[in-house]
Design a protein around this motif. Structure first.
Motif, mmCIF file in Angstrom:
data_model
loop_
_atom_site.group_PDB
_atom_site.id
_atom_site.type_symbol
_atom_site.label_atom_id
_atom_site.label_comp_id
_atom_site.label_asym_id
_atom_site.label_seq_id
_atom_site.Cartn_x
_atom_site.Cartn_y
_atom_site.Cartn_z
ATOM 1 N N GLU A 1 30.917 38.350 43.149
ATOM 2 C CA GLU A 1 30.613 39.474 44.052
ATOM 3 C C GLU A 1 31.620 39.688 45.063
ATOM 4 O O GLU A 1 32.199 38.671 45.694
ATOM 5 N N SER A 2 31.670 40.814 45.667
ATOM 6 C CA SER A 2 32.672 41.140 46.787
ATOM 7 C C SER A 2 32.226 42.455 47.500
ATOM 8 O O SER A 2 31.436 43.004 46.908
ATOM 9 N N ARG B 1 29.751 49.091 50.021
ATOM 10 C CA ARG B 1 29.673 48.896 48.556
ATOM 11 C C ARG B 1 30.046 47.792 48.160
ATOM 12 O O ARG B 1 30.976 47.096 48.227
ATOM 13 N N LEU B 2 28.836 47.034 47.467
ATOM 14 C CA LEU B 2 29.143 45.718 46.774
ATOM 15 C C LEU B 2 29.860 46.040 45.229
ATOM 16 O O LEU B 2 29.419 46.890 44.577
ATOM 17 N N SER B 3 30.702 45.059 44.852
ATOM 18 C CA SER B 3 31.209 44.980 43.637
ATOM 19 C C SER B 3 30.906 43.791 42.968
ATOM 20 O O SER B 3 30.873 42.656 43.599
ATOM 21 N N CYS B 4 30.585 43.653 41.700
ATOM 22 C CA CYS B 4 30.600 42.386 41.005
ATOM 23 C C CYS B 4 31.414 42.630 39.739
ATOM 24 O O CYS B 4 31.319 43.191 38.903
ATOM 25 N N ALA B 5 32.442 41.864 39.708
ATOM 26 C CA ALA B 5 33.419 41.438 38.399
ATOM 27 C C ALA B 5 32.857 40.487 37.631
ATOM 28 O O ALA B 5 32.678 39.415 37.887
ATOM 29 N N ARG C 1 27.893 51.253 37.091
ATOM 30 C CA ARG C 1 28.922 50.503 36.284
ATOM 31 C C ARG C 1 30.146 51.044 35.727
ATOM 32 O O ARG C 1 29.834 52.407 35.416
ATOM 33 N N ASP C 2 31.136 50.313 35.232
ATOM 34 C CA ASP C 2 32.141 50.873 34.730
ATOM 35 C C ASP C 2 32.631 49.704 33.888
ATOM 36 O O ASP C 2 33.192 48.529 33.944
ATOM 37 N N VAL D 1 30.148 46.185 37.993
ATOM 38 C CA VAL D 1 28.991 46.922 38.459
ATOM 39 C C VAL D 1 29.054 46.938 39.747
ATOM 40 O O VAL D 1 29.663 46.078 40.778
ATOM 41 N N TYR D 2 28.522 47.887 40.528
ATOM 42 C CA TYR D 2 28.669 48.288 41.881
ATOM 43 C C TYR D 2 27.338 48.534 42.732
ATOM 44 O O TYR D 2 26.344 49.039 41.748
#
Length: 123
Positions: A6-7, A19-23, A72-73, A79-80
């Motif tokens: 996460e970031s 906005r949180l991101s999860c790679a 998600r992308d 995922v965001y």
């Protein structure tokens, strides 16, 4: 195996946005339902949002409905969680999760968890 990082957490004033991101690692990312949980200090972990593998279906906790958006992308294995109109009660550690079954993501303990990212909303 799926690894999640996460970031995007941080400190924001009430009414603001983050906005949180999860790679995710792994070639089968697009097969997994994804979601977000959060845990505030002294409280139990709680479900926030979930999204199906295709992105066609989303689910939200009542406490964030209308303010948070999960997306998600699959091409980027990411995922965001867009969080708007943040409130002090949104302060928590936010965790990205993954599971083959979206019902599991929504209601029980998913198979895969990230390490979490901290969100602090000041009043």
């Amino acid at each position: 195996q799926v690894q999640l990082v996460e970031s995007g957490g941080g400190l924001v004033q009430a009414g603001g946005s983050l906005r949180l991101s999860c790679a995710a690692s792994g070639r089968t990312f697009s097969s997994y339902a994804m979601g977000w949980f959060r845990q505030a200090p002294g409280k139990e972990r709680e479900f926030v949002a979930a999204i199906s593998w295709s992105g066609d279906h989303t689910h939200y906790a009542d406490s964030v409905k209308g303010r948070f958006t999960i997306s998600r992308d699959n091409a980027k294995n990411t995922v965001y969680l867009q969080m708007n109109s943040l409130k002090p009660e949104d302060t928590a550690d936010y965790y990205c999760v993954a599971d083959i079954n979206i019902i599991v993501v929504r209601t029980t303990t998913p198979d895969y968890w990230g390490q979490g990212t901290q969100v602090t909303v000041s009043s």
